[in-house]
Design an enzyme around this catalytic site. Structure first.
Site, PDB file in Angstrom:
ATOM      1  N   ARG A 153       5.587  27.277  29.297  1.00 18.85           N
ATOM      2  CA  ARG A 153       6.837  27.359  28.545  1.00 18.85           C
ATOM      3  C   ARG A 153       7.925  27.913  29.457  1.00 18.85           C
ATOM      4  NH1 ARG A 153       2.672  29.193  25.225  1.00 18.85           N
ATOM      5  NH2 ARG A 153       2.369  27.993  23.290  1.00 18.85           N
ATOM      6  N   LYS A 178       2.581  32.902  24.143  1.00 20.19           N
ATOM      7  CA  LYS A 178       2.836  32.893  22.712  1.00 20.19           C
ATOM      8  C   LYS A 178       1.620  33.435  21.975  1.00 20.19           C
ATOM      9  CE  LYS A 178       4.746  29.876  19.132  1.00 20.19           C
ATOM     10  NZ  LYS A 178       5.196  28.489  18.827  1.00 20.19           N
ATOM     11  N   HIS A 284      11.586  22.137  27.680  1.00 28.56           N
ATOM     12  CA  HIS A 284      10.356  22.029  26.887  1.00 28.56           C
ATOM     13  C   HIS A 284       9.801  20.603  26.919  1.00 28.56           C
ATOM     14  CE1 HIS A 284       7.765  24.448  24.388  1.00 28.56           C
ATOM     15  NE2 HIS A 284       7.657  23.482  23.506  1.00 28.56           N
ATOM     16  N   ARG A 287       7.098  20.259  29.410  1.00 23.92           N
ATOM     17  CA  ARG A 287       5.800  20.746  28.910  1.00 23.92           C
ATOM     18  C   ARG A 287       5.118  19.669  28.064  1.00 23.92           C
ATOM     19  NH1 ARG A 287       2.668  25.159  26.968  1.00 23.92           N
ATOM     20  NH2 ARG A 287       2.366  25.158  24.712  1.00 23.92           N
ATOM     21  N   HIS A 310      -2.609  26.439  22.926  1.00 25.48           N
ATOM     22  CA  HIS A 310      -2.529  26.190  21.489  1.00 25.48           C
ATOM     23  C   HIS A 310      -3.659  26.908  20.758  1.00 25.48           C
ATOM     24  CE1 HIS A 310      -0.185  22.195  22.247  1.00 25.48           C
ATOM     25  NE2 HIS A 310       0.602  23.244  22.244  1.00 25.48           N
ATOM     26  N   TYR A 319       0.081  14.983  20.443  1.00 28.51           N
ATOM     27  CA  TYR A 319       0.320  14.165  21.629  1.00 28.51           C
ATOM     28  C   TYR A 319      -0.463  12.850  21.587  1.00 28.51           C
ATOM     29  CZ  TYR A 319       2.433  18.470  23.219  1.00 28.51           C
ATOM     30  OH  TYR A 319       3.221  19.599  23.299  1.00 28.51           O
TER      31      TYR A 319
END
Length: 336
Positions: A153, A178, A284, A287, A310, A319
């Protein structure tokens, strides 16, 4: 604005009276005790300020479900904010009542969160990524290449420290991503020499700072108290330091912080326009392109999930929609 009741006066036990911290000061203190990021702290303070102002500067203790629901409804109907913005406002108010005021209100649990629409992310083709990176140079080119080459990120990239770049193992350790999680991502071999040169530039700059009596950086989680001299060690320096020192908004100390993320954001936008890319591409997007191109090359989705950081594989599965590997992208066994 710092909301404070008129009678907010306390005694220190020796006959002296002092002002109690205002509401917003208490919000800041609670955020810092819980190690919330400065961005989260500022967002919560801003939403709580707006909530108080929208209700005639009444104290939140004197308000309840009616005012909270009306405030959230106005955000959606009048201000036309996104679902994520409305949910952020709700989170701020939940934090206010639970953590700051210490009030457990059952009705807060029943407040319905806005449902965020599931959108397919913008992804660049390999040719578009090549054109974009070719139109950038210097430090911003290296940073943009890292975003695409590692899937980091934006803030994970600008906060990268020297000790987190493992040249011997060709990997980068992403700290405090995150959700407060650490993870490891591959160090692209094509960027190895450029990263080594960047680290050497940081070493020279750090030496100059030390000679000038400075050279200290911010350390997370009160490590500065446990290791008083660690902030001046080279391993803790940012890989992408700011060209000038600045004052820390929390401690007030003047240090060399990391480079402003806006520098890279603007550089990517300029390169996108020059490359003639007619997509709303941003940092982003690089990414998203990293994850999509990995899946295109046959990498399994669990590995991509781990590299992206994630929590749930369902987040990574978005994706596969970009790839067209849903029902339309699968060849029926009958057709074999």
């Amino acid at each position: 604005m710092s909301y404070r009741p008129k009678d907010a006066v306390v005694s220190d036990g020796q006959g002296k009276e002092t002002r109690a911290p205002g509401l917003l000061e208490r919000v800041r203190e609670c955020c810092r005790v819980r190690h919330y990021s400065l961005r989260t702290e500022r967002a919560y303070v801003d939403w709580i300020r707006r909530f108080v102002m929208a209700n005639g500067k009444r104290h939140p203790r004197d308000m309840g479900a009616v005012e909270v629901e009306a405030f959230l409804s106005r955000l959606a109907t009048q201000d036309d904010v996104a679902a994520s913005t409305q949910n952020q406002a709700l989170s701020a108010l939940l934090f206010l009542y639970r953590e700051v005021l210490g009030i457990q209100l059952p009705w807060m649990e029943s407040v319905v969160r806005a449902k965020r629409p599931q959108k397919i992310p913008t992804v660049l083709s390999r040719a578009e990524v090549t054109r974009l990176l070719a139109l950038m140079d210097g430090q911003v080119a290296l940073m943009a290449s890292l975003l695409y080459g590692t899937g980091m990120r934006l803030m994970e990239c600008v906060r990268l420290r020297v000790q987190d770049v493992g040249f011997d193992r060709n990997e980068i350790c992403v700290r405090n991503g995150k959700g407060g999680k650490d993870r490891r991502v591959p160090l692209p071999r094509r960027l190895r020499e450029r990263l080594l040169e960047q680290v050497e530039r940081v070493r020279i700059l750090h030496g100059q700072d030390l000679a000038a009596g400075a050279g200290e950086v911010f350390l997370p989680h009160a490590l500065a108290r446990k290791y008083p001299n660690a902030g001046r060690e080279f391993c803790w320096q940012y890989v992408f330091p700011s060209p000038r020192e600045s004052k820390d908004p929390r401690s007030g100390m003047t240090r060399r912080h990391h480079v402003d993320e806006g520098v890279l954001q603007r550089a990517v936008k300029v390169a996108r326009d020059k490359a003639g890319i007619d997509k709303p591409a941003s940092c982003h997007t690089l990414r998203h392109s990293f994850a999509t191109h990995l899946l295109e090359s046959g990498q399994d989705i669990r590995t991509v999930q781990e590299l992206m950081g994630h929590k749930d594989v369902s987040t990574t599965q978005i994706y596969t929609h970009v790839l067209g590997r849903g029902a339309n992208g699968v060849l029926s066994p009958l057709d074999h």
